[in-house]
Design an enzyme around this catalytic site. Structure first.
Site, mmCIF file in Angstrom:
data_model
loop_
_atom_site.group_PDB
_atom_site.id
_atom_site.type_symbol
_atom_site.label_atom_id
_atom_site.label_comp_id
_atom_site.label_asym_id
_atom_site.label_seq_id
_atom_site.Cartn_x
_atom_site.Cartn_y
_atom_site.Cartn_z
ATOM 1 N N LYS A 189 0.539 -3.785 -7.290
ATOM 2 C CA LYS A 189 0.478 -5.600 -6.740
ATOM 3 C C LYS A 189 1.299 -5.866 -8.055
ATOM 4 C CE LYS A 189 -0.615 -8.926 -4.485
ATOM 5 N NZ LYS A 189 -0.473 -8.939 -3.402
ATOM 6 N N SER A 384 0.201 -10.222 1.778
ATOM 7 C CA SER A 384 -0.802 -10.476 0.366
ATOM 8 C C SER A 384 -1.438 -11.878 1.531
ATOM 9 C CB SER A 384 -0.462 -11.208 -0.869
ATOM 10 O OG SER A 384 -1.478 -10.693 -1.340
#
Length: 584
Positions: A189, A384
């Site tokens: 991430k 995402s």
């Protein structure tokens, strides 16, 4: 009293003067529009310049004031561009297409979609030529589809392979005393990595290398087919910069000739059968679209609803540039309430954003899927939160060059405790209860970090469960390809995150097949309305703060400012892809 009377009179006088000027503007614009009637002449060339920002969906307001004051300028809808190229193939007045682009203000997936449409146009037997003084990589990738590619004799091609740059701010935080507290799940991430480290992590380097290579290989295969050169040759040219000037580009068969623009025009005259003494008939893509050629005409009763979700996912209404649950859910409701709508295609072009809003939109799609088939079409980016809202579709399409995945979440909180210490500020808190709380003037406590981490883990677990249910996978299987990792469309197929490679038209066709309809028309959603304040702020002489910053800082410095600003204004837990990923 006299002063007040004079003030009121001045104000009224100003309004009257503005009203007169406004009416004159309308009159002039009306006369101008009547005198500039657009027509397609015989033996015309459709000229593609692509100067505006390319958006998947850029509806034009029907309000005449918006047209007069330029609210409809500066943007082009990908759907209109593709439809215009499709219509030009059967337009007897259009003899061919001239590509005149040096830079494309759009993503690689959008560029590939336009290129594929041009490739289909060539099947009509009409010509495509391309010319530029300078080609960047995206413009050359697009132009390489042409029958003949020309360049200015002193021009150049920036053909060097794909790259991206990530800026890191950890030391800046230390030096200023202003930092962002980061809590995340997902070792890949990377949206918040610049605020945690001084350099790129190996996990991030690995994922970026992987999807850049996948996208580059896709571009090379397309160029290889058009230019009749092997992928190995093209990589060799990129490695040694053997297209850096017109002479080298010609020697290595990247172009078909070095000519000046007037000589290029002569070639177009020959291709259209126009006398050398006559003017070449041209029509720009913008004008071609303005006379209705950006739409596909159909009188069918059945409809396929295409709902565009483009931009950052925010909590709230949303607009043309952002995805809000209110706007998307309302569009879903309108589509499902229309008895003539037989299926829904959700077109996603988003880096994600608010996890809560992604969940709300997911729920809206879940309810809609009980009534109608739902197919997702991914554009440049469906990562995402952009993947979150796509995962429960019946079928997911992605372009080969789409960036998707990034299944991971994070939270960020600003903290200025070090700065407060440096300048002598002390903050004291008083509370009625002992539950973990947070102050930007104090270091984050272990108790608060624990509570926030639990929230992040809960959202991540829910994200995994949503994907597992939508994709027919085990949660553990999803987790193995999640952790915030980004994939190209080609890679996502291999990982089970996407079903098929294809464009928006492919997705629409598949939706029609699921609905078992053959005669249909497309209905686009949502409809955007500009309120009065937005209209005023959009006046050419009413520049926004963002535009002023862009002019003062320059594009590169503005990107840094924008990235920091986005992170510093986030609210709630985020399902978001990397901010600073600019592929060139």
């Amino acid at each position: 009293m006299k002063f007040l009377r004079n003030l009121v009179a001045s104000i009224f006088g100003t309004f009257i003067a503005l009203g007169v000027i406004f009416m004159l503007f309308i009159l002039i614009a009306s006369l101008a529009s009547e005198s500039e009637k657009i027509e397609i002449k015989n033996n015309s060339v459709l000229e593609l310049r692509l100067k505006g920002v390319i958006k998947d969906y850029a509806p034009k307001s029907e309000n005449p004031f918006d047209e007069i004051f330029g609210f409809n300028d500066g943007k082009m809808g990908l759907n209109e561009i593709l439809n215009a190229i499709h219509n030009a193939a059967s337009d007897t007045n259009i003899k061919g297409i001239s590509i005149r682009v040096s830079g494309i203000n759009g993503g690689i997936a959008q560029t590939q979609a336009i290129r594929n449409a041009l490739s289909e146009f060539k099947e009509s037997g009409k010509f495509i030529n391309a010319y530029a003084d300078l080609y960047d990589q995206k413009s050359y990738y697009l132009s390489s589809v042409a029958d003949s590619v020309f360049i200015n004799p002193y021009g150049a091609i920036d053909f060097k392979g794909l790259s991206t740059e990530v800026l890191y701010f950890k030391d800046v935080q230390y030096k200023t005393g202003v930092k962002l507290e980061v809590i995340r799940h997902g070792k890949y991430k990377s949206a918040v990595e610049p605020f945690l480290y001084n350099k790129m992590s190996e996990n991030n380097r690995s994922q970026i290398t992987s999807f850049l290579t996948s996208i580059w290989n896709e571009m090379l295969q397309d160029i290889s087919k058009s230019r009749n050169k092997s992928v190995e040759e093209l990589n060799y040219i990129a490695d040694d910069l053997l297209a850096r000037n017109a002479v080298l580009a010609l020697e290595n068969s990247m172009v078909d000739g070095g000519v000046y623009v007037d000589e290029y025009t002569d070639k177009l005259k020959i291709a259209t059968g126009t006398s050398s003494n006559d003017d070449l008939n041209r029509i720009t893509l913008k004008d071609y679209i303005s006379i209705g050629k950006g739409r596909k005409r159909s009188s069918a009763t059945n409809k396929i609803a295409v709902i565009y979700a483009q931009g950052e996912i925010i909590y709230g209404k949303g607009d043309e540039n952002t995805i809000g649950p209110e706007l998307i859910i309302n569009a879903l409701r309108k589509a499902t309430d229309d008895k003539n709508v037989k299926a829904i295609v959700l077109r996603v072009n988003s880096p994600g954003g608010s996890a809560l809003s992604s969940e709300l939109i997911w729920r809206g799609l879940e309810l809609a899927s009980a009534k109608l088939p739902i197919v997702v079409s991914m554009g440049n980016l469906a990562a995402s939160g952009g993947y979150y809202i796509a995962c429960n579709a019946d079928v997911i399409f992605a372009e080969p060059t789409t960036i998707t995945g990034s299944i991971g979440v994070f939270g960020v909180l600003p903290n200025i405790s070090q700065l407060a210490d440096n300048i002598g500020v002390n903050a004291e808190q008083v509370s009625t209860n002992k539950g973990a709380s947070y102050s930007v003037f104090e270091p984050m406590t272990d108790a608060f970090r624990t509570v926030t981490q639990e929230g992040v883990e809960q959202v991540y677990t829910t994200f995994l469960e949503r994907v597992a249910k939508g994709r027919g996978m085990l949660v553990a299987e999803v987790d193995s390809v999640a952790q915030g990792r980004v994939w190209s469309g080609v890679e996502a197929i291999e990982k089970g995150l996407v079903d098929k490679l294809g464009n928006l038209d492919d997705a629409i066709l598949h939706a029609a097949e699921l609905a078992e309809v053959t005669d249909y028309r497309v209905r686009n959603y949502p409809s955007y309305k500009i309120d009065f304040e937005d209209r005023i702020n959009s006046f050419p002489f009413m520049k926004s703060k963002e535009k002023l910053f862009l002019e003062e800082l320059g594009e590169e410095h503005y990107k840094i400012y924008k990235s920091i600003k986005q992170l510093s204004t986030l609210k709630g837990i985020q399902a978001r892809a990397p901010f600073m990923l600019d592929i060139n």
